[in-house]
Design a protein around this motif. Sequence first.
Motif, PDB file in Angstrom:
ATOM      1  N   HIS A 187       4.668   1.667   1.290  1.00 36.96           N
ATOM      2  CA  HIS A 187       5.739   2.240   0.487  1.00 36.96           C
ATOM      3  C   HIS A 187       6.400   3.417   1.199  1.00 36.96           C
ATOM      4  CE1 HIS A 187       8.150   3.084  -2.958  1.00 36.96           C
ATOM      5  NE2 HIS A 187       7.629   4.287  -3.122  1.00 36.96           N
ATOM      6  N   ALA A 188       5.617   4.189   1.928  1.00 35.70           N
ATOM      7  CA  ALA A 188       6.205   5.313   2.673  1.00 35.70           C
ATOM      8  C   ALA A 188       7.247   4.802   3.669  1.00 35.70           C
ATOM      9  CB  ALA A 188       5.114   6.092   3.385  1.00 35.70           C
ATOM     10  N   ASP A 235      -3.472   1.032 -11.871  1.00 38.31           N
ATOM     11  CA  ASP A 235      -4.671   0.988 -11.037  1.00 38.31           C
ATOM     12  C   ASP A 235      -5.877   0.615 -11.892  1.00 38.31           C
ATOM     13  OD1 ASP A 235      -6.622   1.201  -9.171  1.00 38.31           O
ATOM     14  OD2 ASP A 235      -6.382   3.349  -8.786  1.00 38.31           O
ATOM     15  N   PRO A 292       2.367   1.815  -5.225  1.00 42.00           N
ATOM     16  CA  PRO A 292       2.036   0.387  -5.282  1.00 42.00           C
ATOM     17  C   PRO A 292       2.177  -0.171  -6.708  1.00 42.00           C
ATOM     18  CG  PRO A 292       0.382   1.584  -4.036  1.00 42.00           C
ATOM     19  CD  PRO A 292       1.242   2.608  -4.706  1.00 42.00           C
ATOM     20  N   SER A 316       0.833  -1.200   0.000  1.00 42.04           N
ATOM     21  CA  SER A 316       0.000   0.000   0.000  1.00 42.04           C
ATOM     22  C   SER A 316       0.872   1.256   0.000  1.00 42.04           C
ATOM     23  CB  SER A 316      -0.888   0.007   1.241  1.00 42.04           C
ATOM     24  OG  SER A 316      -0.073   0.127   2.409  1.00 42.04           O
ATOM     25  N   ALA A 317       0.217   2.413  -0.123  1.00 43.97           N
ATOM     26  CA  ALA A 317       0.939   3.684  -0.057  1.00 43.97           C
ATOM     27  C   ALA A 317       1.643   3.831   1.290  1.00 43.97           C
ATOM     28  CB  ALA A 317      -0.024   4.842  -0.297  1.00 43.97           C
ATOM     29  N   ARG A 318       0.977   3.383   2.358  1.00 38.35           N
ATOM     30  CA  ARG A 318       1.592   3.459   3.690  1.00 38.35           C
ATOM     31  C   ARG A 318       2.820   2.557   3.765  1.00 38.35           C
ATOM     32  NH1 ARG A 318      -2.184   2.360   8.804  1.00 38.35           N
ATOM     33  NH2 ARG A 318      -3.140   4.254   7.927  1.00 38.35           N
TER      34      ARG A 318
END
Length: 324
Positions: A272-273, A299, A295, A268-270
């Motif tokens: 990846h952060a 999409d 991600p 997820s974006a989290r």
Amino acid sequence: MPDVITDLPALALDWHRAGRCVAIATVVQTWGSAPRAVGSQLVIDGEGAMEGSVSGGCVEGAVIVEAIDALEDGKPRVLEFGVSDDEAFAVGLACGGEIKVLVEPVGMALPVDVLEQLVAHRAALKPVAYVTDLETGAPRLASPADYPDRFRLDRSGVADDGRSFVAIHNPPLRMIIVGAVHIAQPLVAMARACGYAPVLIDPRGAFGSAARFPGERIIDDWPDEAMAALKPDARTAVITLTHDPKLDDPAIMATLATDVFYLGCLGSARTHAKRVARLEEAGFSADQIARIHAPVGLDLGGRQPAEIAVSIMAEVTQALRKAT
């Protein structure tokens, strides 16, 4: 597993070295629903033995006759054929088309040293273009810098000057998948269908088993060690799927030191952060980290493993062909 495709330039060189008279026929242009793509080849010897195909069977007989004539006079020739609707239907097409075929006798129109260089480049997995002047028959080799768009698109064809045929010989495409998870199962099949040789890396035996991936190449080393052995290059896509930093991060760090054309990471974006923070702490620059597609995949709204694999394959294709 896909069929093994014969290296036709190497075969032609082997036949020539064995004392056989050899000619190479190459599709240089097509119109309509031609049976074989531009760049397709047929190797013929003086007795009519052949390997490869330029039409799927429609015009091979005529090409062989012309090739034997070319072996007698030593001159190249460009042949033009129309494929009728009936002939096209016989090889699985809905309608006919036209093809133009270049025939070059080896050791005469096609110098042996040029063929040797071409075969050596292919064996060393170095990209090279074989360029023939269709009016004079003079061949030469060229580099990716001479035809960057054609190399990027794997597109052989007649150049803008209308007389130079450019045959692109790129190294094979590879896809390295880190993590033999559920998504990897449809992804390896899609990669093969799109012309990639997939390799799976997973030191966890329960995941990277032959039972789950029959016939596939599976490496059970730690990802950074496997990457060092595989030596990914500009014709390689790398996908990390484990969700485990202990496995993904070493693979990502090793990949960022190469010139792969695609690096995609599941999460997820989290997720990846957090990955970005670890890479920054390890000393990677913003430009290096920006190479990561995360991600991973376009999409498309998919949620099932096969749907995610489709989105990954779509983004890999987009990156390879530079589509927007």
